[in-house]
Design a protein around this motif. Structure first.
Motif, PDB file in Angstrom:
ATOM      1  N   GLU A 131       8.131  -0.120  -4.233  1.00 50.83           N
ATOM      2  CA  GLU A 131       8.691  -0.447  -2.920  1.00 50.83           C
ATOM      3  C   GLU A 131       7.551  -0.908  -2.030  1.00 50.83           C
ATOM      4  N   GLY A 191       6.366   0.080   0.881  1.00 48.47           N
ATOM      5  CA  GLY A 191       5.504   1.151   1.374  1.00 48.47           C
ATOM      6  C   GLY A 191       4.641   1.749   0.283  1.00 48.47           C
ATOM      7  N   GLU A 192       5.168   1.823  -0.937  1.00 50.72           N
ATOM      8  CA  GLU A 192       4.387   2.328  -2.063  1.00 50.72           C
ATOM      9  C   GLU A 192       3.260   1.351  -2.411  1.00 50.72           C
ATOM     10  N   ILE A 221       0.524   1.813   0.171  1.00 44.87           N
ATOM     11  CA  ILE A 221      -0.272   3.007  -0.128  1.00 44.87           C
ATOM     12  C   ILE A 221      -1.238   2.712  -1.273  1.00 44.87           C
ATOM     13  N   GLY A 236       8.050  11.857  -3.606  1.00 46.27           N
ATOM     14  CA  GLY A 236       7.627  10.485  -3.796  1.00 46.27           C
ATOM     15  C   GLY A 236       6.569  10.196  -4.834  1.00 46.27           C
ATOM     16  N   ASP A 246       4.610  12.076   8.143  1.00 47.81           N
ATOM     17  CA  ASP A 246       6.026  11.768   7.939  1.00 47.81           C
ATOM     18  C   ASP A 246       6.738  11.743   9.296  1.00 47.81           C
ATOM     19  N   SER A 279       2.215  12.256  -4.612  1.00 45.87           N
ATOM     20  CA  SER A 279       2.597  12.311  -3.204  1.00 45.87           C
ATOM     21  C   SER A 279       3.329  13.628  -2.974  1.00 45.87           C
ATOM     22  N   ARG A 338      10.051  13.816   1.270  1.00 44.97           N
ATOM     23  CA  ARG A 338       9.468  12.805   2.149  1.00 44.97           C
ATOM     24  C   ARG A 338      10.594  12.028   2.828  1.00 44.97           C
ATOM     25  N   ARG A 362       9.935   9.085   4.855  1.00 45.42           N
ATOM     26  CA  ARG A 362       9.636   7.661   5.023  1.00 45.42           C
ATOM     27  C   ARG A 362       8.354   7.308   4.291  1.00 45.42           C
ATOM     28  N   LEU A 363       8.105   6.005   4.230  1.00 42.53           N
ATOM     29  CA  LEU A 363       6.844   5.477   3.713  1.00 42.53           C
ATOM     30  C   LEU A 363       6.105   4.823   4.867  1.00 42.53           C
ATOM     31  N   GLN A 365       4.242   2.041   7.153  1.00 44.03           N
ATOM     32  CA  GLN A 365       4.534   0.624   7.378  1.00 44.03           C
ATOM     33  C   GLN A 365       3.282  -0.207   7.606  1.00 44.03           C
TER      34      GLN A 365
END
Length: 118
Positions: A7, A9-10, A13, A45, A69, A92, A100, A102-103, A105
């Motif tokens: 995704e 956000g992943e 990271i 996550g 978070d 995570s 979790r 959210r991720l 942004q």
């Protein structure tokens, strides 16, 4: 386990942690080509990177980070490689062990090192 792409956000990271992995030289990583599987971690996550290996095993931690978070609880991050120095897991976990929400942004949200409570 079901394979999928990262995704957004992943990928963010992973991009940040790869930049911080100074003692790992796994070469350039094509984030859009990576395949991952969600780990059974209660919704925190964690991801396992898909490889052609039968039984990859943890080798070492090459980078750490964290972000806050939605509820303000830190989400700790750790990038692991296997014994052959290939990507293994993106661990995570929320420090209170809740799912979790959210991720991140933006890269600036992913802070360096383990959570410090800031």
């Amino acid at each position: 386990m079901t394979e999928r792409q990262l995704e957004d956000g992943e990928a963010l990271i992973l991009s940040v942690l790869l930049k911080r992995a100074n003692d790992w030289n796994g070469g350039p990583v094509n984030l859009s080509a990576l395949r991952v599987c969600d780990m059974d971690d209660g919704g925190m996550g964690s991801l396992r990177f898909v490889s052609g290996k039968n039984h990859p095993r943890y080798g070492r931690t090459v980078a750490e980070g964290w972000f806050k978070d939605l509820d303000g609880v830190p989400v700790a991050l750790a990038l692991f490689v296997d014994r052959d120095e290939d990507l293994f897991e993106l661990d995570s976990w929320k420090v209170d062990f809740t799912p979790r929400l959210r991720l991140p942004q933006d890269e600036t949200e992913v802070r360096d090192g383990p959570p410090s409570g800031n």
